[in-house]
Design an enzyme around this catalytic site. Structure first.
Site, PDB file in Angstrom:
ATOM      1  N   ARG A  51      24.017 -41.950  11.294  1.00 55.44           N
ATOM      2  CA  ARG A  51      23.748 -41.860  10.394  1.00 55.44           C
ATOM      3  C   ARG A  51      24.614 -40.679   9.367  1.00 55.44           C
ATOM      4  O   ARG A  51      24.104 -40.842   8.186  1.00 55.44           O
ATOM      5  CB  ARG A  51      22.248 -42.237  10.055  1.00 55.44           C
ATOM      6  N   LYS A 148      19.226 -47.044  29.342  1.00 57.41           N
ATOM      7  CA  LYS A 148      17.742 -47.858  29.749  1.00 57.41           C
ATOM      8  C   LYS A 148      17.014 -46.820  28.343  1.00 57.41           C
ATOM      9  O   LYS A 148      17.436 -46.436  27.802  1.00 57.41           O
ATOM     10  CB  LYS A 148      17.937 -46.829  30.289  1.00 57.41           C
ATOM     11  N   ASP A 177      22.474 -46.534  34.900  1.00 57.10           N
ATOM     12  CA  ASP A 177      21.637 -45.915  35.681  1.00 57.10           C
ATOM     13  C   ASP A 177      21.747 -45.345  36.123  1.00 57.10           C
ATOM     14  O   ASP A 177      22.707 -45.375  37.624  1.00 57.10           O
ATOM     15  CB  ASP A 177      21.046 -46.619  36.884  1.00 57.10           C
ATOM     16  N   HIS A 178      21.396 -43.856  35.888  1.00 50.93           N
ATOM     17  CA  HIS A 178      22.359 -42.604  36.128  1.00 50.93           C
ATOM     18  C   HIS A 178      21.803 -41.936  37.595  1.00 50.93           C
ATOM     19  O   HIS A 178      22.831 -41.338  37.890  1.00 50.93           O
ATOM     20  CB  HIS A 178      21.811 -41.354  35.107  1.00 50.93           C
ATOM     21  N   LYS A 182      25.019 -40.486  40.838  1.00 51.79           N
ATOM     22  CA  LYS A 182      24.632 -38.802  42.214  1.00 51.79           C
ATOM     23  C   LYS A 182      25.053 -39.124  43.098  1.00 51.79           C
ATOM     24  O   LYS A 182      25.450 -40.282  44.014  1.00 51.79           O
ATOM     25  CB  LYS A 182      23.029 -39.282  42.006  1.00 51.79           C
ATOM     26  N   GLU A 216       8.206 -35.466  39.420  1.00 51.68           N
ATOM     27  CA  GLU A 216       8.736 -34.513  38.995  1.00 51.68           C
ATOM     28  C   GLU A 216       7.454 -33.320  38.720  1.00 51.68           C
ATOM     29  O   GLU A 216       6.161 -34.110  38.862  1.00 51.68           O
ATOM     30  CB  GLU A 216       9.019 -35.201  37.311  1.00 51.68           C
ATOM     31  N   ASP A 235       9.559 -46.676  33.503  1.00 54.72           N
ATOM     32  CA  ASP A 235      10.440 -46.510  33.557  1.00 54.72           C
ATOM     33  C   ASP A 235      10.966 -45.510  34.573  1.00 54.72           C
ATOM     34  O   ASP A 235      11.912 -45.334  34.547  1.00 54.72           O
ATOM     35  CB  ASP A 235       9.285 -44.794  32.887  1.00 54.72           C
ATOM     36  N   HIS A 240      15.691 -46.605  38.639  1.00 54.87           N
ATOM     37  CA  HIS A 240      15.482 -46.232  39.810  1.00 54.87           C
ATOM     38  C   HIS A 240      15.394 -45.891  40.902  1.00 54.87           C
ATOM     39  O   HIS A 240      16.313 -46.669  42.181  1.00 54.87           O
ATOM     40  CB  HIS A 240      15.307 -44.656  39.199  1.00 54.87           C
ATOM     41  N   LYS A 331       4.786 -38.066  37.170  1.00 51.66           N
ATOM     42  CA  LYS A 331       4.701 -36.858  36.587  1.00 51.66           C
ATOM     43  C   LYS A 331       3.745 -35.445  37.008  1.00 51.66           C
ATOM     44  O   LYS A 331       2.808 -35.838  37.609  1.00 51.66           O
ATOM     45  CB  LYS A 331       4.874 -37.014  35.005  1.00 51.66           C
TER      46      LYS A 331
HETATM   47  P1  NAP Z   1      17.681 -39.665  20.013  1.00 51.90           P
HETATM   48  O1  NAP Z   1      17.742 -37.935  20.184  1.00 51.90           O
HETATM   49  O2  NAP Z   1      16.142 -39.769  19.481  1.00 51.90           O
HETATM   50  O3  NAP Z   1      18.813 -39.409  18.744  1.00 51.90           O
HETATM   51  C1  NAP Z   1      18.724 -41.554  18.428  1.00 51.90           C
HETATM   52  C2  NAP Z   1      20.417 -40.698  18.033  1.00 51.90           C
HETATM   53  O4  NAP Z   1      20.827 -42.397  17.784  1.00 51.90           O
HETATM   54  C3  NAP Z   1      20.400 -40.193  16.808  1.00 51.90           C
HETATM   55  O5  NAP Z   1      21.746 -39.304  16.846  1.00 51.90           O
HETATM   56  C4  NAP Z   1      20.111 -40.558  15.590  1.00 51.90           C
HETATM   57  O6  NAP Z   1      21.631 -40.313  14.789  1.00 51.90           O
HETATM   58  C5  NAP Z   1      21.373 -42.137  15.996  1.00 51.90           C
HETATM   59  N1  NAP Z   1      20.950 -43.532  15.412  1.00 51.90           N
HETATM   60  C6  NAP Z   1      19.186 -43.342  14.777  1.00 51.90           C
HETATM   61  N2  NAP Z   1      19.387 -44.659  13.907  1.00 51.90           N
HETATM   62  C7  NAP Z   1      20.503 -44.528  13.941  1.00 51.90           C
HETATM   63  C8  NAP Z   1      21.332 -46.180  13.047  1.00 51.90           C
HETATM   64  N3  NAP Z   1      20.685 -46.623  12.294  1.00 51.90           N
HETATM   65  N4  NAP Z   1      22.543 -46.602  13.042  1.00 51.90           N
HETATM   66  C9  NAP Z   1      23.006 -45.593  13.474  1.00 51.90           C
HETATM   67  N5  NAP Z   1      23.228 -44.571  14.464  1.00 51.90           N
HETATM   68  C10 NAP Z   1      21.092 -44.748  14.583  1.00 51.90           C
HETATM   69  O7  NAP Z   1      17.843 -40.036  21.112  1.00 51.90           O
HETATM   70  P2  NAP Z   1      17.754 -39.700  22.270  1.00 51.90           P
HETATM   71  O8  NAP Z   1      17.096 -38.869  23.523  1.00 51.90           O
HETATM   72  O9  NAP Z   1      19.689 -39.381  22.515  1.00 51.90           O
HETATM   73  O10 NAP Z   1      18.191 -41.538  23.453  1.00 51.90           O
HETATM   74  C11 NAP Z   1      19.156 -42.223  23.122  1.00 51.90           C
HETATM   75  C12 NAP Z   1      19.386 -43.446  23.878  1.00 51.90           C
HETATM   76  O11 NAP Z   1      19.441 -42.638  25.312  1.00 51.90           O
HETATM   77  C13 NAP Z   1      17.934 -44.139  24.649  1.00 51.90           C
HETATM   78  O12 NAP Z   1      17.776 -45.596  24.530  1.00 51.90           O
HETATM   79  C14 NAP Z   1      16.959 -43.894  24.965  1.00 51.90           C
HETATM   80  O13 NAP Z   1      15.695 -44.252  25.100  1.00 51.90           O
HETATM   81  C15 NAP Z   1      18.173 -43.595  25.974  1.00 51.90           C
HETATM   82  N6  NAP Z   1      17.807 -42.338  26.420  1.00 51.90           N
HETATM   83  C16 NAP Z   1      17.608 -40.533  26.231  1.00 51.90           C
HETATM   84  C17 NAP Z   1      17.330 -39.717  27.309  1.00 51.90           C
HETATM   85  C18 NAP Z   1      17.174 -38.575  27.864  1.00 51.90           C
HETATM   86  O14 NAP Z   1      16.742 -38.105  27.886  1.00 51.90           O
HETATM   87  N7  NAP Z   1      17.095 -38.929  25.758  1.00 51.90           N
HETATM   88  C19 NAP Z   1      17.525 -40.163  29.361  1.00 51.90           C
HETATM   89  C20 NAP Z   1      17.617 -41.664  29.592  1.00 51.90           C
HETATM   90  C21 NAP Z   1      17.554 -43.005  27.912  1.00 51.90           C
HETATM   91  P3  NAP Z   1      21.057 -39.656  13.193  1.00 51.90           P
HETATM   92  O15 NAP Z   1      19.097 -40.314  12.819  1.00 51.90           O
HETATM   93  O16 NAP Z   1      22.345 -39.056  12.607  1.00 51.90           O
HETATM   94  O17 NAP Z   1      21.396 -41.558  12.989  1.00 51.90           O
END
Ligand code: NAP
Length: 484
Positions: A51, A148, A177-178, A182, A216, A235, A240, A331
């Site tokens: 966004r 995920k 599933d990363h 690996k 972890e 989780d 995993h 954890k």
């Molecule tokens: P995040 O940092 O909160 O990022 C969310 C992203 O979604 C941002 O780019 C946000 O940008 C965008 N967004 C939010 N609402 C939106 C909308 N209505 N339209 C378009 N874009 C929108 O989350 P994240 O940690 O990157 O995680 C993303 C996904 O990966 C989740 O499903 C999470 O469970 C999964 N995941 C994350 C990790 C990790 O380590 N971070 C690991 C495994 C899985 P704007 O606010 O600019 O729209």
């Protein structure tokens, strides 16, 4: 060593959530490294979509900053960085509104491979799939990548599968599933099915038990709100650890091909017995005065969500009947360590007498740190003084064996993202696998919810609650030590 890379055609990869944490930390660095390795064909595009109101150059600045933070300095040269940033575009878009969809449609080329990475909150997976379809970007060659968590129970996973299936065929859906990306995990398959040595022993006749540990050192940190609605079972175990269990236990697939591999994994999950109440222990980390307790971290003194779980699983089939699989994850444990240990049975008879000592062969497959494998082999202790047996490791640490700089020791996301572009689903979860995993996990969580019990507290920096060690002691076994 010359790396053999399968070429791919130019592609358009759109990352929904391109400004988010996962895109910054994992997806963009992985793409950059593949670009630098010469694996990204000219004319490809990487389109960030979120966004935030950014233009291409502002997003490129953001990408540059993320790469500087998350790519090791020696791999970040100016020429590669400039070339990579040239591929980058940005579209401001709303997953739940109309904004930006026309612009995205104009940018994504009909005659190229197009993939859409859903790196956003799970609530947006459905709306994104619907809009890709209604804006004419979901033809038969389109691929979507789903992060995920895939549901939080069987019902929600089924609902999500149904929503995605309205707009995409199963062959177009890549559930990440990363762990499956690996190097060691794939090597596990090479070890089992590329060698004649192990497979004859890979059954309950020769294997006493198998341990899978994902430990972890960190607590829930800033993710307390998310984690508290999830817990270690949802989780980590449902996805995993379950995937690792499948690869260790499955029958040889007829080919290393998506359908064949995933059929065999599914059979493992469906052969799992329900977990008995005495065969599972859950824990919550306490405070040691220096670090906050789980309850403080999630700011809910009543929370019963587990930050640790240890369980005994049984696979009811001919190969594994009678061989327990012990799974443990948590954890704030002693060390960051993920490993699978295959503990073989004692030799049937010792010809050396009790004084020589006895050792079991243990094959350890390390996922982190230092990806590699070690086989414990019994030999004679060198020197005079009779026959005394000792255990020595046959060690293969990939970075040592293949060279630390070897480009082939790739990060999981690098492999998985490029597999999406190649159209290879072998290392992704199929919808029925995910549902079967939830069907096994749900009754455990429901029982906890119903019986009002609480997780056992454990010391930060320990190996989890004492009750987890007791679970194995009861059976004259013990967990392998958690250590770096
Ligand atoms: P995040 O940092 O909160 O990022 C969310 C992203 O979604 C941002 O780019 C946000 O940008 C965008 N967004 C939010 N609402 C939106 C909308 N209505 N339209 C378009 N874009 C929108 O989350 P994240 O940690 O990157 O995680 C993303 C996904 O990966 C989740 O499903 C999470 O469970 C999964 N995941 C994350 C990790 C990790 O380590 N971070 C690991 C495994 C899985 P704007 O606010 O600019 O729209």
């Amino acid at each position: 060593m010359v790396s053999r890379v399968i070429p791919v055609d130019p592609f358009d990869l759109t990352i929904f959530g391109g400004t988010g944490d996962l895109a910054h930390r994992k997806i963009l660095p992985a793409l950059y490294r593949r670009f630098r390795a010469g694996q990204m064909p000219e004319g490809s595009r990487i389109i960030g979509a979120a966004r935030s109101d950014l233009n291409d150059d502002q997003y490129r600045d953001e990408v540059r900053a993320a790469l500087k933070e998350f790519v090791a300095a020696p791999k970040l040269d100016d020429a590669a960085l400039a070339g990579f940033l040239d591929l980058i575009r940005y579209v401001a878009i709303d997953a739940v509104g109309d904004n930006g969809w026309k612009e995205l449609k104009e940018l994504v080329r009909d005659d190229h491979i197009s993939a859409f990475y859903f790196s956003v909150a799970p609530a947006l997976f459905g709306p994104l799939a619907e809009r890709l379809h209604s804006h004419g970007m979901a033809d038969d060659t389109t691929r979507i990548v789903v992060e995920k968590p895939f549901g939080r129970d069987l019902a929600s996973a089924r609902a999500l599968n149904r929503t995605l299936a309205e707009h995409f065929h199963e062959t177009q859906i890549y559930r990440i599933d990363h762990y499956l990306g690996k190097e060691t995990v794939q090597n596990l398959m090479a070890l089992r099915f590329g060698n004649v040595l192990f497979e004859p022993l890979w059954n309950s006749q020769y294997v006493d038990h198998i341990q899978i540990t994902v430990a972890e050192t960190v607590g829930v940190g800033g993710r307390g709100g998310y984690y508290d609605r999830s817990g270690a079972m949802r989780d980590m175990v449902q996805n995993h650890l379950m995937q690792l269990l499948c690869l260790i236990a499955m029958e040889p697939p007829s080919q290393f091909e998506p359908g064949a591999v995933r059929d065999e994994k599914l059979k493992v999950i469906r052969s799992l017995d329900p977990v008995k109440p005495d065969d599972i222990v859950r824990g919550q980390y306490a405070s040691n005065g220096k670090t906050a307790s789980y309850l403080e971290d999630v700011e809910d003194p009543q929370s019963t969500t587990e930050s640790f779980v240890a369980l005994k699983a049984h696979i009811s089939n001919w190969r594994w009947a009678g061989t327990p699989f012990y799974l443990r994850t948590g954890k704030r444990l002693k060390a960051r360590q993920s490993e699978i240990a295959v503990v073989f049975k004692d030799a049937p008879h010792s010809i050396f007498g009790a004084e020589a000592g006895r050792h079991r062969n243990i094959l350890t497959i390390r996922l982190q740190p230092n990806e590699g494998m070690t086989l414990g082999v019994t030999i004679k202790e060198p020197g005079p003084g009779g026959m005394r047996l000792i255990d020595v490791p046959l060690d293969m640490t990939f970075a040592d064996a293949l060279g630390a700089e070897n480009e082939q020791v790739t990060d999981a996301y690098e492999r998985l993202v490029m597999d999406v572009i190649r159209g290879n689903q072998t290392l992704f979860m199929r919808g029925d696998e995910v549902e079967a995993a939830w069907a096994w996990t749900d009754p455990i969580i429901e029982r906890w919810d119903a019986d009002g019990s609480k997780p056992f507290p454990y010391e930060p920096g320990s190996s989890g609650p004492e009750e987890s060690a007791m679970m194995l002691h009861r059976e004259n076994r013990r967990w392998r030590e958690i250590r770096e």
